[in-house]
Design a protein around this motif. Structure first.
Motif, mmCIF file in Angstrom:
data_model
loop_
_atom_site.group_PDB
_atom_site.id
_atom_site.type_symbol
_atom_site.label_atom_id
_atom_site.label_comp_id
_atom_site.label_asym_id
_atom_site.label_seq_id
_atom_site.Cartn_x
_atom_site.Cartn_y
_atom_site.Cartn_z
ATOM 1 N N THR A 100 -15.796 0.489 3.066
ATOM 2 C CA THR A 100 -15.592 0.339 4.504
ATOM 3 C C THR A 100 -14.295 1.034 4.918
ATOM 4 O O THR A 100 -13.489 1.450 4.076
ATOM 5 C CB THR A 100 -15.492 -1.145 4.878
ATOM 6 O OG1 THR A 100 -14.311 -1.702 4.263
ATOM 7 C CG2 THR A 100 -16.721 -1.916 4.379
ATOM 8 N N GLU A 101 -14.070 1.129 6.211
ATOM 9 C CA GLU A 101 -12.813 1.686 6.695
ATOM 10 C C GLU A 101 -11.635 0.834 6.233
ATOM 11 O O GLU A 101 -10.545 1.357 5.985
ATOM 12 C CB GLU A 101 -12.831 1.803 8.222
ATOM 13 C CG GLU A 101 -13.712 2.942 8.719
ATOM 14 C CD GLU A 101 -13.350 4.271 8.070
ATOM 15 O OE1 GLU A 101 -12.135 4.612 8.031
ATOM 16 O OE2 GLU A 101 -14.260 4.969 7.590
ATOM 17 N N THR A 102 -11.860 -0.465 6.106
ATOM 18 C CA THR A 102 -10.805 -1.338 5.585
ATOM 19 C C THR A 102 -10.482 -0.991 4.139
ATOM 20 O O THR A 102 -9.311 -0.932 3.740
ATOM 21 C CB THR A 102 -11.222 -2.818 5.688
ATOM 22 O OG1 THR A 102 -11.435 -3.159 7.060
ATOM 23 C CG2 THR A 102 -10.159 -3.730 5.098
ATOM 24 N N ASP A 103 -11.513 -0.742 3.328
ATOM 25 C CA ASP A 103 -11.298 -0.339 1.937
ATOM 26 C C ASP A 103 -10.454 0.935 1.872
ATOM 27 O O ASP A 103 -9.491 1.028 1.099
ATOM 28 C CB ASP A 103 -12.632 -0.093 1.231
ATOM 29 C CG ASP A 103 -13.433 -1.360 1.007
ATOM 30 O OD1 ASP A 103 -12.816 -2.425 0.811
ATOM 31 O OD2 ASP A 103 -14.671 -1.282 1.036
ATOM 32 N N HIS A 104 -10.821 1.925 2.669
ATOM 33 C CA HIS A 104 -10.096 3.193 2.646
ATOM 34 C C HIS A 104 -8.657 3.001 3.135
ATOM 35 O O HIS A 104 -7.724 3.624 2.606
ATOM 36 C CB HIS A 104 -10.806 4.231 3.512
ATOM 37 C CG HIS A 104 -12.143 4.643 2.969
ATOM 38 N ND1 HIS A 104 -12.327 5.060 1.672
ATOM 39 C CD2 HIS A 104 -13.372 4.695 3.559
ATOM 40 C CE1 HIS A 104 -13.609 5.358 1.481
ATOM 41 N NE2 HIS A 104 -14.255 5.150 2.605
ATOM 42 N N ALA A 105 -8.469 2.136 4.127
ATOM 43 C CA ALA A 105 -7.123 1.880 4.653
ATOM 44 C C ALA A 105 -6.246 1.203 3.603
ATOM 45 O O ALA A 105 -5.048 1.514 3.475
ATOM 46 C CB ALA A 105 -7.204 1.031 5.913
ATOM 47 N N VAL B 280 -10.793 6.058 -0.788
ATOM 48 C CA VAL B 280 -11.142 5.734 -2.172
ATOM 49 C C VAL B 280 -11.794 6.961 -2.812
ATOM 50 O O VAL B 280 -12.759 7.512 -2.266
ATOM 51 C CB VAL B 280 -12.120 4.544 -2.232
ATOM 52 C CG1 VAL B 280 -12.445 4.205 -3.684
ATOM 53 C CG2 VAL B 280 -11.533 3.326 -1.518
ATOM 54 N N PRO B 281 -11.290 7.429 -3.944
ATOM 55 C CA PRO B 281 -11.842 8.653 -4.546
ATOM 56 C C PRO B 281 -13.265 8.452 -5.066
ATOM 57 O O PRO B 281 -13.645 7.352 -5.461
ATOM 58 C CB PRO B 281 -10.894 8.938 -5.715
ATOM 59 C CG PRO B 281 -9.699 8.090 -5.485
ATOM 60 C CD PRO B 281 -10.157 6.899 -4.710
ATOM 61 N N ARG C 45 -9.603 -4.367 -3.398
ATOM 62 C CA ARG C 45 -9.050 -5.677 -3.045
ATOM 63 C C ARG C 45 -9.077 -5.882 -1.534
ATOM 64 O O ARG C 45 -9.177 -4.921 -0.762
ATOM 65 C CB ARG C 45 -7.618 -5.796 -3.565
ATOM 66 C CG ARG C 45 -6.621 -4.871 -2.872
ATOM 67 C CD ARG C 45 -5.284 -4.841 -3.586
ATOM 68 N NE ARG C 45 -5.383 -4.157 -4.864
ATOM 69 C CZ ARG C 45 -4.368 -4.059 -5.728
ATOM 70 N NH1 ARG C 45 -3.197 -4.607 -5.456
ATOM 71 N NH2 ARG C 45 -4.529 -3.413 -6.877
ATOM 72 N N LYS C 46 -8.950 -7.127 -1.115
ATOM 73 C CA LYS C 46 -8.947 -7.473 0.307
ATOM 74 C C LYS C 46 -7.523 -7.390 0.864
ATOM 75 O O LYS C 46 -6.543 -7.403 0.105
ATOM 76 C CB LYS C 46 -9.505 -8.888 0.488
ATOM 77 C CG LYS C 46 -10.952 -9.019 0.002
ATOM 78 C CD LYS C 46 -11.419 -10.467 0.047
ATOM 79 C CE LYS C 46 -12.843 -10.605 -0.490
ATOM 80 N NZ LYS C 46 -13.292 -12.020 -0.537
#
Length: 311
Positions: free
Chosen positions: A51-56, A91-92, A137-138
């Motif tokens: 998600t965009e959160t993961d990438h952020a 995330v790569p 991670r969150k």
């Protein structure tokens, strides 16, 4: 990875229950849902699920660590980061990193949902495959989480796999792990991994530097491991390390310092089979102990040490 078993029988008896519970937990958390778990416990990296959160989160962690590690981490790590061309903004994708990694040392990253069986983990390492958790991670876990996520596994571990000597060490460790599992010596071998691959320091002409992935991926421990007066810093000694318990819930009480990756590879080259019974006959040492014969670089003042048990 679970490296706590004392005997092959105990490993087999406890593993089924542990893995069943862990896989259920991973399934319930959505880490396996809709994905094929292969016999070697790998999956196709589900890039579409980031998600965009993961990438952020990846971007924030990457920028924070890459900046603060200058002058703290060993040159080999920084060179690996540059050579890989690891993305900072998202995330790569493992397949893209593998193109460079395979050309450099013949290693590749394989995606896993999290915990994998001991012997599966060792089998991957022995064949130059590094199992990396795919999930991030969150936001509330930015500074600490119990299990390794994608940032820890990829940013923390993979850059050093570009280094030929360290890459060979990791392969040798995997082969040694397969043997240790048969000999009931995983607890001793786990300590070696913990104090080198995860929480190792290296001596350089510029001073002590970090190379362990558990430190590299942690803002707090990147500072604590080099700057704090609390922990011990002791010169590398193979037998000493394999007798020493460690911490999983706090910063380490002791860091072991290698002189070079060549020293690490050479020290762990011989067959450990006769070593295990020798070490089993000796007392196990606490995570913060200093004993006769230690090459003490710094004796910690023990400030802030937790009273809970070492592992």
């Amino acid at each position: 990875m679970n490296l706590s078993a004392a005997t092959p029988e105990a490993t087999e008896a406890s593993f089924a229950g542990t893995m069943t519970a862990k896989l259920k937990e991973q399934f319930d958390a959505g880490l396996l849902s809709g994905q094929e778990l292969r016999p070697d416990f790998t999956i196709a990296q589900p890039v579409h699920r980031y998600t965009e959160t993961d990438h952020a989160i990846w971007r924030k962690l990457y920028d924070r660590q890459a900046s603060m590690l200058q002058g703290r981490v060993c040159d080999e790590f920084l060179q690996g980061l540059v050579t890989l061309g690891m993305e900072r903004d998202r995330v790569p994708e493992f397949d893209q990193l593998n193109e460079m990694l395979m050309r450099a040392t013949g290693w590749q990253i394989v995606a896993v949902p999290g915990l994998v069986p001991d012997e599966v983990f060792f089998e991957h390492l022995a064949n130059r495959r590094f199992p990396a958790s795919w999930w991030m991670r969150k936001p509330e876990q930015l500074d600490y989480l119990q299990e390794p996520d994608c940032f820890h596994d990829v940013f923390g571990h993979v850059p050093l796999l570009i280094n030929p000597v360290f890459a060979d060490y990791m392969e040798a460790y995997g082969k040694g792990g397969l043997k240790a599992a048969r000999l009931g010596a995983l607890d001793m071998l786990a300590r070696l991994y913990w104090y080198t691959v995860e929480f190792g320091l290296i001596r350089t002409p510029q001073g002590l530097r970090i190379f362990g992935a558990g430190i590299v991926s942690s803002q707090g421990e990147s500072i604590y491991s080099l700057d704090s007066a609390s922990p011990n810093r002791i010169g590398f000694d193979l037998k000493r390390i394999m007798r020493t318990r460690y911490r999983i819930d706090t910063f380490q009480k002791t860091y072991f310092v290698i002189d070079s990756f060549e020293q690490l590879f050479d020290a762990t080259g011989p067959d450990f089979t006769p070593l295990y019974p020798e070490l089993a006959a000796l007392p196990t040492l606490g995570a913060g102990d200093i004993v006769a014969g230690d090459q003490v670089i710094h004796a910690g003042n023990r400030e802030g040490w937790a009273d809970s048990d070492d592992i």
